[in-house]
Structure formats: C-alpha cells, structure tokens
Design an enzyme around this catalytic site. Structure first.
Site, mmCIF file in Angstrom:
data_model
loop_
_atom_site.group_PDB
_atom_site.id
_atom_site.type_symbol
_atom_site.label_atom_id
_atom_site.label_comp_id
_atom_site.label_asym_id
_atom_site.label_seq_id
_atom_site.Cartn_x
_atom_site.Cartn_y
_atom_site.Cartn_z
ATOM 1 N N GLY A 199 -0.490 37.649 37.940
ATOM 2 C CA GLY A 199 0.571 38.456 37.336
ATOM 3 C C GLY A 199 0.177 38.993 35.973
ATOM 4 N N GLY A 201 2.925 25.915 40.019
ATOM 5 C CA GLY A 201 4.190 25.469 40.609
ATOM 6 C C GLY A 201 5.394 25.889 39.795
ATOM 7 N N LYS A 260 2.050 39.387 33.461
ATOM 8 C CA LYS A 260 2.676 38.777 32.272
ATOM 9 C C LYS A 260 1.584 38.082 31.455
ATOM 10 C CE LYS A 260 5.128 34.960 32.031
ATOM 11 N NZ LYS A 260 4.475 34.247 30.901
ATOM 12 N N HIS A 286 6.314 34.523 40.836
ATOM 13 C CA HIS A 286 5.302 33.965 41.749
ATOM 14 C C HIS A 286 5.513 34.494 43.167
ATOM 15 C CE1 HIS A 286 5.519 30.531 38.726
ATOM 16 N NE2 HIS A 286 4.250 30.864 38.705
ATOM 17 N N SER A 288 9.203 33.209 33.684
ATOM 18 C CA SER A 288 8.161 32.247 33.329
ATOM 19 C C SER A 288 8.686 30.863 33.687
ATOM 20 C CB SER A 288 7.893 32.320 31.821
ATOM 21 O OG SER A 288 7.282 31.130 31.372
ATOM 22 N N SER A 289 7.787 29.989 34.135
ATOM 23 C CA SER A 289 8.229 28.620 34.446
ATOM 24 C C SER A 289 8.756 27.948 33.185
ATOM 25 C CB SER A 289 7.069 27.807 35.021
ATOM 26 O OG SER A 289 6.570 28.473 36.155
#
Ligand code: PAF
Length: 279
Positions: A147, A31, A149, A37, A185-186
């Site tokens: 992903g 999330g 990353k 995303h 990034s979150s």
C-alpha cells in the site's frame, strides 16, 4: 483457505502451485487487517491465480521502545476477512520459525532508508527489507502488493528488488481512507473515536499543501511550512513534513508537478501516524 505456519510447508505448497503453472501473489501484512489490507488482497486476486496473505508481526522492524508487544494480534478475525476476500492461503509463522536463534544476516537498503521514517526509526527498514526478502524466499511470489500509505516502504522494496535482481513484480496500491479522510492503519486502533476524529487534521493539512501547489506555489519551504502550521495543535507533534520524489521517496530540490509527494509523520497523542499526498 489454508492456514500455514511452517515455512517448509509454505515452500512445498508454492512449489506445487508453480509446478502446475500457477501465478502466485503475496500480500505481506502484520495482521489486524482493515479495509486497506483487504483492498490489497483484491488487487492480488486480480493479478494471480493463488493469493497468499502473510500475517507476521515482525520483531526486527520495531525499535526497543516501540509497540511490538502491544501491536494488535487477531488471527481468527483476520482469517475470516481473508476468506471473505478469496485468499487461498494465510502464511502465519511464529518469530522462531522465521528467525533462527543465531540468525546473523540482514538485508539493508542504504539510501532511501536514511530519510523520512528512517531518521527516527533507525533499524526499521532493515527489519522490513530482511523480512520481506525472507517472505519472498519462502512464498516465491510472482507479484507482491504493497500500500502507498507506506510510500517510503514501497520505494525501498522496489529499490531492493531492482538491486538484488529479485524475480517479483511490485504492485503499488492506493491509500484507503475513512470517510473522514483518516488513512486506514492498524495503529488507528490505539486511538479513541475522538482522537481518530482529531487525527483527520493530518489529511486536511496535506490537502492544504496540495491546494497551495494548485494555486501555483512551487517553493518547497512554503509548502512544508503551511502543512506544519495546519497540522500542529496541542496534541500533535510533527516528526517530519517533507516534499519528496513520488517514486523514490528521496528528497527533491525542485517541485515536479504530479511526480512529487508530501510525506508526513506525526505523534498524535501516543500514536505515531504517517500519511502522504501526491502533488
Ligand atoms: O507494511 C507492513 O505491514 C510491514 O512493514 C510488512 C511489509 C508486512 C513487513 O513486515
């Protein structure tokens, strides 16, 4: 777009889609969705009839002193983004629905997980491979998109899928960055705007490493030393800088041009950030 929280309902939905001959893609996430995303959802859309986005902050991949409690949770905002990107289903179970009280089974990849992030986050990848297996068993995807990353994570999942004969194709998606170069990034949410600007030194250090290689330098210690030198400042604590095989994320002893990767993890202030570049 449907939002499903029950694993039973998710399984039934997937079974009904499969019965109609539909191909299912899964985008596993925790999330706090950002453009990185969303690019995975777009790739999933191009590769399947049904796109399922899982949103689950997975407790088993966080260490005892890590950010599980403060990890951003924003299902409503995430749902709007998924809808805009034509996802068909959000699968958002609670921890109790995924892990039974006396669950005692884990999935553990034992080679790649020992390196890079595995050294400083000992049970992290065991949590990732376990939850990804559970998600695969519930959603039964034909393809799943991850992903780059988190390049080591994708390498581990590819290895798991290969070793356990799982019927799912793994698609790697390129890193999406801010214009400044900072990888999305979150966890960027933990940083102020000023810190986010400062954290662009990670990308700059990786680019300096790549430029050194482009001038013909192949000595791994020299490449690592330059990246460490370029990234270090009063706010940055290097966790690791390693040159690894781009596909497996395993350590290498000789550079293989175009097939090697510099991987980096740092503490930038209070935020743990990772990034990488193919060289
Ligand atoms: O990359 C992530 O967000 C997580 O590690 C994943 C793959 C969703 C498993 O919880």
């Amino acid at each position: 777009m449907k939002i499903i929280s029950s694993p039973k309902e998710m399984k039934e939905f997937s079974a009904s889609m499969k019965a109609e001959g539909k191909k299912i893609a899964l985008v596993p996430t925790m999330g706090a969705l950002h453009n990185g995303h969303l690019s995975l959802i777009d790739i999933a859309r191009q590769n399947a009839d049904i796109v399922v986005v899982s949103i689950f902050v997975n407790p088993t991949q966080f260490g005892p002193n890590e950010d599980y409690d403060k990890y951003p949770r924003q299902l409503q905002a995430d749902a709007e983004k998924c809808e805009e990107h034509n996802a068909d289903v959000i699968f958002a179970p609670t921890p109790d629905e995924i892990y039974l009280k006396d669950a005692s089974t884990f999935v553990n990849e034992e080679q790649i997980s020992q390196h890079l992030c595995g050294k400083s986050r000992p049970k992290h990848f065991r949590g990732v491979t376990t939850v990804v297996t559970i998600l695969f068993n519930i959603v039964k995807p034909d393809v799943a998109v991850f992903g780059e990353k988190d390049a080591q994570q994708v390498s581990i999942i590819e290895r798991m899928v290969r070793d356990l004969f799982m019927d799912v194709q793994i698609i790697r998606a390129p890193i999406i960055r801010e214009e400044s170069g900072l990888a999305l990034s979150s966890r960027n949410k933990y940083m102020t705007k000023m810190e986010q600007d400062g954290a662009t030194r990670i990308r700059k250090a990786l680019l300096a490493g790549k430029e050194l290689v482009d001038t013909g330098v192949t000595n791994l210690d020299r490449i690592k030393a330059l990246v460490i030198h370029k990234v270090t400042d009063a706010k940055t604590r290097v966790i690791y800088v390693e040159v690894v095989d781009a596909k497996t994320s395993l350590p290498i002893s000789e550079l293989n041009i175009g097939k090697s990767r510099i991987s980096i993890a740092v503490w930038y202030g209070e935020t743990r950030l990772i990034d990488n570049i193919i060289i």
